[in-house]
Design a protein around this motif. Structure first.
Motif, PDB file in Angstrom:
ATOM      1  N   SER A 220       0.825  -1.201   0.000  1.00  0.00           N
ATOM      2  CA  SER A 220       0.000   0.000   0.000  1.00  0.00           C
ATOM      3  C   SER A 220       0.863   1.255   0.000  1.00  0.00           C
ATOM      4  CB  SER A 220      -0.953  -0.011   1.196  1.00  0.00           C
ATOM      5  OG  SER A 220      -1.865  -1.081   1.096  1.00  0.00           O
ATOM      6  N   ALA A 221       1.984   1.223   0.713  1.00  0.00           N
ATOM      7  CA  ALA A 221       2.902   2.363   0.710  1.00  0.00           C
ATOM      8  C   ALA A 221       3.448   2.604  -0.701  1.00  0.00           C
ATOM      9  CB  ALA A 221       4.047   2.128   1.691  1.00  0.00           C
ATOM     10  N   ILE A 222       3.839   1.542  -1.362  1.00  0.00           N
ATOM     11  CA  ILE A 222       4.371   1.667  -2.727  1.00  0.00           C
ATOM     12  C   ILE A 222       3.298   2.192  -3.677  1.00  0.00           C
ATOM     13  CG2 ILE A 222       5.250   0.346  -4.703  1.00  0.00           C
ATOM     14  CD1 ILE A 222       6.599  -1.515  -2.537  1.00  0.00           C
ATOM     15  N   ASP A 223       2.089   1.620  -3.604  1.00  0.00           N
ATOM     16  CA  ASP A 223       0.995   2.087  -4.461  1.00  0.00           C
ATOM     17  C   ASP A 223       0.674   3.551  -4.198  1.00  0.00           C
ATOM     18  OD1 ASP A 223       0.785  -0.436  -5.584  1.00  0.00           O
ATOM     19  OD2 ASP A 223      -0.926  -1.042  -4.332  1.00  0.00           O
ATOM     20  N   SER A 224       0.692   3.944  -2.934  1.00  0.00           N
ATOM     21  CA  SER A 224       0.395   5.328  -2.578  1.00  0.00           C
ATOM     22  C   SER A 224       1.446   6.289  -3.127  1.00  0.00           C
ATOM     23  CB  SER A 224       0.309   5.461  -1.058  1.00  0.00           C
ATOM     24  OG  SER A 224       0.035   6.795  -0.706  1.00  0.00           O
ATOM     25  N   LEU A 225       2.719   5.943  -2.986  1.00  0.00           N
ATOM     26  CA  LEU A 225       3.791   6.788  -3.514  1.00  0.00           C
ATOM     27  C   LEU A 225       3.648   6.970  -5.024  1.00  0.00           C
ATOM     28  CD1 LEU A 225       6.663   5.278  -1.405  1.00  0.00           C
ATOM     29  CD2 LEU A 225       6.001   7.693  -1.378  1.00  0.00           C
ATOM     30  N   LYS A 226       3.340   5.883  -5.708  1.00  0.00           N
ATOM     31  CA  LYS A 226       3.194   5.952  -7.166  1.00  0.00           C
ATOM     32  C   LYS A 226       1.958   6.754  -7.577  1.00  0.00           C
ATOM     33  CE  LYS A 226       5.780   1.768  -8.223  1.00  0.00           C
ATOM     34  NZ  LYS A 226       5.754   0.401  -8.758  1.00  0.00           N
ATOM     35  N   THR A 227       0.948   6.790  -6.711  1.00  0.00           N
ATOM     36  CA  THR A 227      -0.271   7.540  -7.001  1.00  0.00           C
ATOM     37  C   THR A 227      -0.088   9.034  -6.732  1.00  0.00           C
ATOM     38  OG1 THR A 227      -1.654   5.637  -6.465  1.00  0.00           O
ATOM     39  CG2 THR A 227      -2.717   7.790  -6.376  1.00  0.00           C
ATOM     40  N   VAL A 228       0.529   9.367  -5.602  1.00  0.00           N
ATOM     41  CA  VAL A 228       0.634  10.767  -5.174  1.00  0.00           C
ATOM     42  C   VAL A 228       1.741  11.516  -5.908  1.00  0.00           C
ATOM     43  CG1 VAL A 228       1.181  12.262  -3.209  1.00  0.00           C
ATOM     44  CG2 VAL A 228      -0.372  10.327  -2.909  1.00  0.00           C
ATOM     45  N   LEU A 229       2.879  10.884  -6.094  1.00  0.00           N
ATOM     46  CA  LEU A 229       4.036  11.586  -6.665  1.00  0.00           C
ATOM     47  C   LEU A 229       3.976  11.601  -8.191  1.00  0.00           C
ATOM     48  CD1 LEU A 229       6.810  10.098  -4.354  1.00  0.00           C
ATOM     49  CD2 LEU A 229       5.749  12.362  -4.202  1.00  0.00           C
ATOM     50  N   PRO A 230       4.117  12.778  -8.792  1.00  0.00           N
ATOM     51  CA  PRO A 230       4.108  12.881 -10.252  1.00  0.00           C
ATOM     52  C   PRO A 230       5.506  12.666 -10.838  1.00  0.00           C
ATOM     53  CG  PRO A 230       4.206  15.071  -9.340  1.00  0.00           C
ATOM     54  CD  PRO A 230       4.154  14.108  -8.167  1.00  0.00           C
ATOM     55  N   ILE A 231       6.259  11.786 -10.203  1.00  0.00           N
ATOM     56  CA  ILE A 231       7.662  11.549 -10.540  1.00  0.00           C
ATOM     57  C   ILE A 231       7.845  10.038 -10.656  1.00  0.00           C
ATOM     58  CG2 ILE A 231      10.039  11.808  -9.681  1.00  0.00           C
ATOM     59  CD1 ILE A 231       8.752  13.984  -7.746  1.00  0.00           C
ATOM     60  N   PRO A 232       8.575   9.559 -11.662  1.00  0.00           N
ATOM     61  CA  PRO A 232       8.862   8.125 -11.705  1.00  0.00           C
ATOM     62  C   PRO A 232       9.640   7.702 -10.455  1.00  0.00           C
ATOM     63  CG  PRO A 232       9.375   9.144 -13.812  1.00  0.00           C
ATOM     64  CD  PRO A 232       9.096  10.260 -12.848  1.00  0.00           C
ATOM     65  N   VAL A 233       9.224   6.577  -9.860  1.00  0.00           N
ATOM     66  CA  VAL A 233       9.886   6.077  -8.659  1.00  0.00           C
ATOM     67  C   VAL A 233      10.408   4.668  -8.888  1.00  0.00           C
ATOM     68  CG1 VAL A 233       8.451   7.490  -7.128  1.00  0.00           C
ATOM     69  CG2 VAL A 233       7.772   5.149  -7.604  1.00  0.00           C
ATOM     70  N   VAL A 234      11.518   4.378  -8.237  1.00  0.00           N
ATOM     71  CA  VAL A 234      12.087   3.030  -8.226  1.00  0.00           C
ATOM     72  C   VAL A 234      12.195   2.634  -6.758  1.00  0.00           C
ATOM     73  CG1 VAL A 234      14.081   1.581  -8.763  1.00  0.00           C
ATOM     74  CG2 VAL A 234      13.369   3.383 -10.363  1.00  0.00           C
ATOM     75  N   VAL A 235      11.522   1.561  -6.400  1.00  0.00           N
ATOM     76  CA  VAL A 235      11.482   1.119  -5.012  1.00  0.00           C
ATOM     77  C   VAL A 235      12.536   0.044  -4.802  1.00  0.00           C
ATOM     78  CG1 VAL A 235      10.033   0.124  -3.215  1.00  0.00           C
ATOM     79  CG2 VAL A 235       9.018   1.646  -4.941  1.00  0.00           C
ATOM     80  N   ASP A 236      13.428   0.271  -3.846  1.00  0.00           N
ATOM     81  CA  ASP A 236      14.441  -0.718  -3.492  1.00  0.00           C
ATOM     82  C   ASP A 236      13.854  -1.732  -2.521  1.00  0.00           C
ATOM     83  OD1 ASP A 236      16.379   0.404  -5.082  1.00  0.00           O
ATOM     84  OD2 ASP A 236      17.381   1.481  -3.463  1.00  0.00           O
ATOM     85  N   GLN A 237      14.624  -2.760  -2.225  1.00  0.00           N
ATOM     86  CA  GLN A 237      14.201  -3.795  -1.284  1.00  0.00           C
ATOM     87  C   GLN A 237      14.081  -3.203   0.120  1.00  0.00           C
ATOM     88  OE1 GLN A 237      12.845  -6.289  -2.554  1.00  0.00           O
ATOM     89  NE2 GLN A 237      14.267  -7.978  -2.540  1.00  0.00           N
ATOM     90  N   PRO A 238      13.042  -3.585   0.854  1.00  0.00           N
ATOM     91  CA  PRO A 238      12.968  -3.136   2.245  1.00  0.00           C
ATOM     92  C   PRO A 238      14.018  -3.849   3.094  1.00  0.00           C
ATOM     93  CG  PRO A 238      11.143  -4.608   1.721  1.00  0.00           C
ATOM     94  CD  PRO A 238      11.893  -4.386   0.448  1.00  0.00           C
ATOM     95  N   THR A 239      14.492  -3.154   4.118  1.00  0.00           N
ATOM     96  CA  THR A 239      15.435  -3.744   5.057  1.00  0.00           C
ATOM     97  C   THR A 239      14.905  -3.535   6.473  1.00  0.00           C
ATOM     98  OG1 THR A 239      16.737  -1.699   5.126  1.00  0.00           O
ATOM     99  CG2 THR A 239      17.457  -3.406   3.580  1.00  0.00           C
ATOM    100  N   LEU A 240      15.350  -4.371   7.374  1.00  0.00           N
ATOM    101  CA  LEU A 240      14.949  -4.283   8.762  1.00  0.00           C
ATOM    102  C   LEU A 240      15.884  -3.329   9.487  1.00  0.00           C
ATOM    103  CD1 LEU A 240      12.851  -5.622  10.626  1.00  0.00           C
ATOM    104  CD2 LEU A 240      14.601  -7.301  11.197  1.00  0.00           C
ATOM    105  N   VAL A 241      15.318  -2.426  10.295  1.00  0.00           N
ATOM    106  CA  VAL A 241      16.135  -1.523  11.109  1.00  0.00           C
ATOM    107  C   VAL A 241      15.673  -1.648  12.556  1.00  0.00           C
ATOM    108  CG1 VAL A 241      16.631   0.126   9.270  1.00  0.00           C
ATOM    109  CG2 VAL A 241      14.622   0.463  10.685  1.00  0.00           C
ATOM    110  N   THR A 242      16.597  -1.364  13.464  1.00  0.00           N
ATOM    111  CA  THR A 242      16.268  -1.347  14.884  1.00  0.00           C
ATOM    112  C   THR A 242      16.468   0.070  15.408  1.00  0.00           C
ATOM    113  OG1 THR A 242      18.524  -2.014  15.433  1.00  0.00           O
ATOM    114  CG2 THR A 242      16.893  -3.768  15.241  1.00  0.00           C
TER     115      THR A 242
END
Length: 159
Positions: free
Chosen positions: A13-35
């Motif tokens: 949903s985050a990826i779909d939302s970014l692609k919907t809201v931003l009028p800029i081509p986006v490239v989504v990298d792999q998610p990583t775990l952070v602490t």
């Protein structure tokens, strides 16, 4: 729904939302775990999530990134006090669309008003989070951090 299903729904949903809201081509990298802590150096927008999934979403970038996104959306770079306001509204638009996409998957969430964070900050209050780098063409990288909480509902654990 299982923990993995909730996490997958939030990420997609985050990826779909970014692609919907931003009028800029986006490239989504792999998610990583952070602490904890998450180090934020320049500018971020923090939005709370309540409902079936609880936690916080952070949109992290720098002032130039937010200014250039504003230029792509409105035809001119945004600066000074307007930049802080725009960053908050951008985070609100992305999180609002994210909640719509999540609801289409049968999960109910609400979002809180955005908090804009400017300057060097360490964020605590979570054990683990997912960091999703999103490259905005000719602008830079916007980092989305999903800090989701474990909660007990009806004797089953959900995000």
């Amino acid at each position: 729904m299982s923990l993995n299903e909730h996490v997958t729904i939030m990420l997609n949903s985050a990826i779909d939302s970014l692609k919907t809201v931003l009028p800029i081509p986006v490239v989504v990298d792999q998610p990583t775990l952070v602490t904890a802590p998450f180090n934020q150096e320049t500018m971020s927008v923090l939005i709370g999530v309540t409902g079936n999934i609880r936690g916080r979403i952070l949109f992290d970038g720098d002032e130039e990134l937010f200014s250039q996104v504003g230029a792509a959306m409105f035809g001119m770079p945004i600066s000074n006090e307007m930049l802080d306001s725009f960053a908050g509204e951008l985070g609100n638009m992305i999180a609002g669309n994210l909640s719509t996409f999540v609801s289409q998957k049968g999960v109910t969430i609400d979002i809180t008003p955005p908090t804009v964070i400017v300057g060097d900050t360490k964020l605590y209050g979570f054990d683990k989070a997912l960091r999703l780098p999103v490259k905005l063409e000719n602008i830079g990288t916007l980092t989305v951090v999903l800090m989701l909480e474990l909660q007990k509902e009806n004797n089953t654990f959900a995000v």
